[in-house]
Design a protein around this motif. Structure first.
Motif, PDB file in Angstrom:
ATOM      1  N   THR A 129      -0.023   4.934  -7.557  1.00 23.21           N
ATOM      2  CA  THR A 129      -0.491   4.880  -6.177  1.00 23.21           C
ATOM      3  C   THR A 129      -2.011   4.811  -6.159  1.00 23.21           C
ATOM      4  O   THR A 129      -2.668   4.744  -7.200  1.00 23.21           O
ATOM      5  CB  THR A 129      -0.033   6.122  -5.392  1.00 23.21           C
ATOM      6  N   ALA A 130      -2.592   4.880  -4.972  1.00 24.99           N
ATOM      7  CA  ALA A 130      -4.049   4.861  -4.856  1.00 24.99           C
ATOM      8  C   ALA A 130      -4.672   6.126  -5.429  1.00 24.99           C
ATOM      9  O   ALA A 130      -5.870   6.170  -5.695  1.00 24.99           O
ATOM     10  CB  ALA A 130      -4.455   4.710  -3.394  1.00 24.99           C
ATOM     11  N   LEU A 151      -8.817   9.769  -5.430  1.00 26.86           N
ATOM     12  CA  LEU A 151      -8.644   8.476  -4.779  1.00 26.86           C
ATOM     13  C   LEU A 151      -9.753   7.556  -5.253  1.00 26.86           C
ATOM     14  O   LEU A 151     -10.915   7.741  -4.906  1.00 26.86           O
ATOM     15  CB  LEU A 151      -8.696   8.620  -3.254  1.00 26.86           C
ATOM     16  N   GLU A 158      -9.566   4.012  -5.102  1.00 29.61           N
ATOM     17  CA  GLU A 158      -9.285   2.647  -4.660  1.00 29.61           C
ATOM     18  C   GLU A 158      -8.546   1.864  -5.740  1.00 29.61           C
ATOM     19  O   GLU A 158      -8.807   0.691  -5.980  1.00 29.61           O
ATOM     20  CB  GLU A 158     -10.589   1.929  -4.286  1.00 29.61           C
ATOM     21  N   ARG A 159      -7.610   2.532  -6.389  1.00 28.70           N
ATOM     22  CA  ARG A 159      -6.774   1.945  -7.428  1.00 28.70           C
ATOM     23  C   ARG A 159      -7.573   1.454  -8.639  1.00 28.70           C
ATOM     24  O   ARG A 159      -7.085   0.683  -9.451  1.00 28.70           O
ATOM     25  CB  ARG A 159      -5.919   0.790  -6.880  1.00 28.70           C
ATOM     26  N   HIS A 174      -8.050   2.620 -11.391  1.00 31.40           N
ATOM     27  CA  HIS A 174      -7.636   3.611 -12.378  1.00 31.40           C
ATOM     28  C   HIS A 174      -8.012   3.225 -13.807  1.00 31.40           C
ATOM     29  O   HIS A 174      -8.139   4.093 -14.666  1.00 31.40           O
ATOM     30  CB  HIS A 174      -6.119   3.833 -12.290  1.00 31.40           C
ATOM     31  N   SER A 225       2.241   0.447  -7.359  1.00 31.89           N
ATOM     32  CA  SER A 225       1.309  -0.640  -7.623  1.00 31.89           C
ATOM     33  C   SER A 225       1.606  -1.290  -8.976  1.00 31.89           C
ATOM     34  O   SER A 225       1.690  -0.606  -9.990  1.00 31.89           O
ATOM     35  CB  SER A 225      -0.124  -0.092  -7.619  1.00 31.89           C
ATOM     36  N   GLY A 260      -1.350  -0.692 -11.253  1.00 39.83           N
ATOM     37  CA  GLY A 260      -1.510   0.734 -11.468  1.00 39.83           C
ATOM     38  C   GLY A 260      -0.484   1.313 -12.426  1.00 39.83           C
ATOM     39  O   GLY A 260      -0.837   2.068 -13.346  1.00 39.83           O
ATOM     40  N   GLU A 317       3.013   8.024   1.924  1.00 40.23           N
ATOM     41  CA  GLU A 317       2.106   7.102   2.602  1.00 40.23           C
ATOM     42  C   GLU A 317       2.739   6.674   3.922  1.00 40.23           C
ATOM     43  O   GLU A 317       3.509   5.712   3.986  1.00 40.23           O
ATOM     44  CB  GLU A 317       1.832   5.895   1.708  1.00 40.23           C
ATOM     45  N   TRP A 356      -0.032  13.057  -0.982  1.00 41.54           N
ATOM     46  CA  TRP A 356      -0.406  12.266  -2.150  1.00 41.54           C
ATOM     47  C   TRP A 356       0.307  12.786  -3.379  1.00 41.54           C
ATOM     48  O   TRP A 356       0.509  13.985  -3.534  1.00 41.54           O
ATOM     49  CB  TRP A 356      -1.918  12.308  -2.375  1.00 41.54           C
TER      50      TRP A 356
END
Length: 287
Positions: A22-23, A42, A44-45, A47, A80, A83, A206, A232
């Motif tokens: 996830t984000a 967090l 913004e992805r 990662h 994602s 992700g 989400e 989250w």
């Protein structure tokens, strides 16, 4: 969000958990149900930039050497596309390099499990004996990655695994149109007998694009309390579920370990269409 440290017991299974589906980058170092250190960021992805350093920082801050670990718990999606691959690739690399058992965990199940404490407390402090927890990850175009779980009683403390029978899966991980999924949930509630019907249903995760469906489910099923809880994914939940698998002697094949994509990417769909067209052309020429 951020990094937290908790004094943990010196006994129990030591598990490193990572999820990037996830984000939120979610990672934790847990020993015997005690959270030694946890990261929830967090990014913004982004990662790929932060995950390795986050893991290194956790281990160093707790004075833990890789050889002390009892296993790795990795969130394998759905979520994602890019992700998921980051955590899975990292888990495979570390498990191979450190010669440690690797177990995959459903990211949707971890999302739901992490929300159980709030659900078990109930709204306005009214505890629910049985709850359905429905994790939601937005998949755009009115779709969501989702599943359904049933929880009985109070949630375990910290990062402890669920007791046998207290946490069960009710529906598989899948990508679904939220409107259709709401109808399916309503039908499942209507078909449930007295022993399995929940006191409350919690949609968690989400919810920015899907909270209205909680209201529609409440209208369809007025006899059951329906709640929406933005939440989250947490590394401690991945660790707890992974620890349960490790305690049972389970481990995944490092080389075969892969994300749970649940759907083909657009590139894969186009490739399959191209291959099908080429095969059709070959058959036509052969005739």
């Amino acid at each position: 969000m951020g990094e937290q440290t908790t004094q943990g017991s010196r006994d129990g299974r030591l598990v490193l958990a990572v999820d990037t589906s996830t984000a939120a980058l979610a990672a934790a170092l847990v020993r015997g149900g005690e959270v030694l250190r946890e990261v929830q960021s967090l990014a913004e992805r982004n990662h790929s930039v932060h995950t390795v350093s986050a893991v290194q920082t956790m281990l160093e801050a707790c004075g833990v050497k890789p050889e002390a670990l009892d296993g790795l718990a990795i969130g394998r999606g759905p979520g994602s596309y890019t992700g998921m691959r980051i955590a899975v690739s990292l888990g495979k690399t570390l498990a191979w390099a450190w010669d440690k058992p690797l177990v995959g965990v459903s990211s949707l199940e971890a999302l739901a499990y992490g929300a159980w404490p709030a659900a078990s407390a109930g709204a306005d402090g009214a505890a629910a004996g049985r709850a359905w927890i429905v994790p939601i990850m937005d998949a755009r175009r009115g779709q969501a990655y989702t599943a359904r779980f049933a929880a009985i009683g109070a949630a375990p403390e910290a990062a402890n695994p669920p007791a046998d029978g207290a946490w069960t899966r009710g529906a598989p991980d899948a990508i679904r149109l939220m409107r259709d999924w709401t109808d399916e949930l309503a039908a499942a509630l209507g078909a449930a007998d007295d022993a399995s019907r929940p006191d409350a249903v919690w949609l968690v995760g989400e919810l920015a694009q899907h909270e209205a469906e909680a209201g529609r489910l409440q209208a369809l099923c007025p006899a059951v309390r329906v709640h929406a809880l933005p939440h989250w994914l947490e590394g401690r939940a991945v660790a707890a579920l992974g620890a349960k698998r490790l305690a049972a002697g389970e481990r995944d094949d490092v080389h075969a370990f892969a994300p749970n994509y649940t759907q083909l990417t657009e590139a894969e769909v186009k490739l399959q269409e191209k291959q099908a067209a080429a095969e059709g052309a070959v058959r036509h020429d052969a005739n």
